[in-house]
Design a protein around this motif. Structure first.
Motif, mmCIF file in Angstrom:
data_model
loop_
_atom_site.group_PDB
_atom_site.id
_atom_site.type_symbol
_atom_site.label_atom_id
_atom_site.label_comp_id
_atom_site.label_asym_id
_atom_site.label_seq_id
_atom_site.Cartn_x
_atom_site.Cartn_y
_atom_site.Cartn_z
ATOM 1 N N CYS A 75 38.978 -8.541 -0.900
ATOM 2 C CA CYS A 75 38.042 -9.654 -0.676
ATOM 3 C C CYS A 75 36.968 -9.732 -1.762
ATOM 4 O O CYS A 75 36.485 -10.811 -2.083
ATOM 5 N N SER A 76 36.590 -8.612 -2.324
ATOM 6 C CA SER A 76 35.519 -8.626 -3.316
ATOM 7 C C SER A 76 35.977 -9.174 -4.660
ATOM 8 O O SER A 76 35.159 -9.557 -5.484
ATOM 9 N N GLY A 122 24.617 -20.001 -8.411
ATOM 10 C CA GLY A 122 24.972 -19.687 -7.028
ATOM 11 C C GLY A 122 24.101 -20.377 -6.004
ATOM 12 O O GLY A 122 23.839 -21.570 -6.067
ATOM 13 N N LYS A 123 23.636 -19.611 -5.054
ATOM 14 C CA LYS A 123 22.858 -20.148 -3.932
ATOM 15 C C LYS A 123 21.503 -20.693 -4.358
ATOM 16 O O LYS A 123 20.930 -21.520 -3.682
ATOM 17 N N SER A 178 38.123 -11.838 -4.993
ATOM 18 C CA SER A 178 38.723 -13.156 -4.819
ATOM 19 C C SER A 178 38.194 -14.109 -5.891
ATOM 20 O O SER A 178 37.064 -13.993 -6.345
ATOM 21 N N LYS A 179 39.023 -15.048 -6.307
ATOM 22 C CA LYS A 179 38.637 -16.004 -7.342
ATOM 23 C C LYS A 179 37.746 -17.080 -6.733
ATOM 24 O O LYS A 179 38.122 -17.720 -5.761
ATOM 25 N N GLU A 180 36.574 -17.253 -7.311
ATOM 26 C CA GLU A 180 35.632 -18.266 -6.858
ATOM 27 C C GLU A 180 34.989 -18.916 -8.067
ATOM 28 O O GLU A 180 34.824 -18.291 -9.114
ATOM 29 N N PHE A 181 34.620 -20.165 -7.904
ATOM 30 C CA PHE A 181 33.893 -20.881 -8.938
ATOM 31 C C PHE A 181 32.425 -20.891 -8.554
ATOM 32 O O PHE A 181 32.058 -21.370 -7.482
ATOM 33 N N ILE A 182 31.590 -20.337 -9.397
ATOM 34 C CA ILE A 182 30.149 -20.304 -9.145
ATOM 35 C C ILE A 182 29.478 -21.136 -10.232
ATOM 36 O O ILE A 182 29.543 -20.791 -11.414
#
Length: 65
Positions: free
Chosen positions: A8-9, A46-47, A11-15
Motif C-alpha cells: 500500500c505504501s 498535496g493536501k 501505490s502509484k498516485e499523482f500528487i
C-alpha cells in the motif's frame, strides 16, 4: 501484515504541486562595495493545495450576489 503495508505504501498516485522561485541579483556591478543577492523558493503540494483552494472557495461564497 508487513507485506500488505509495503504494498500500500508504494501505490502509484499523482500528487499535484506548485513551485515558485524568485531570484534578485545585484552582483553584476564589481565597483559597488555592497552587493545584494536573494534567492527564494516556495514549494507546495498535496493536501496543502486543497486547503488553500477550499479556503478561497469559502471566502468567495461570502461575497456572491
Amino acid at each position: 501484515m508487513a507485506i500488505y503495508f509495503l504494498k500500500c505504501s508504494f501505490s502509484k498516485e499523482f500528487i499535484s504541486g506548485l513551485t515558485y522561485s524568485f531570484t534578485y541579483n545585484k552582483l553584476v556591478d564589481a565597483n559597488k562595495m555592497r552587493q545584494f543577492y536573494v534567492n527564494l523558493n516556495f514549494d507546495i503540494a498535496g493536501k496543502s493545495i486543497y486547503l488553500v483552494n477550499n479556503k478561497s472557495l469559502t471566502n468567495q461564497s461570502e461575497f456572491s450576489l
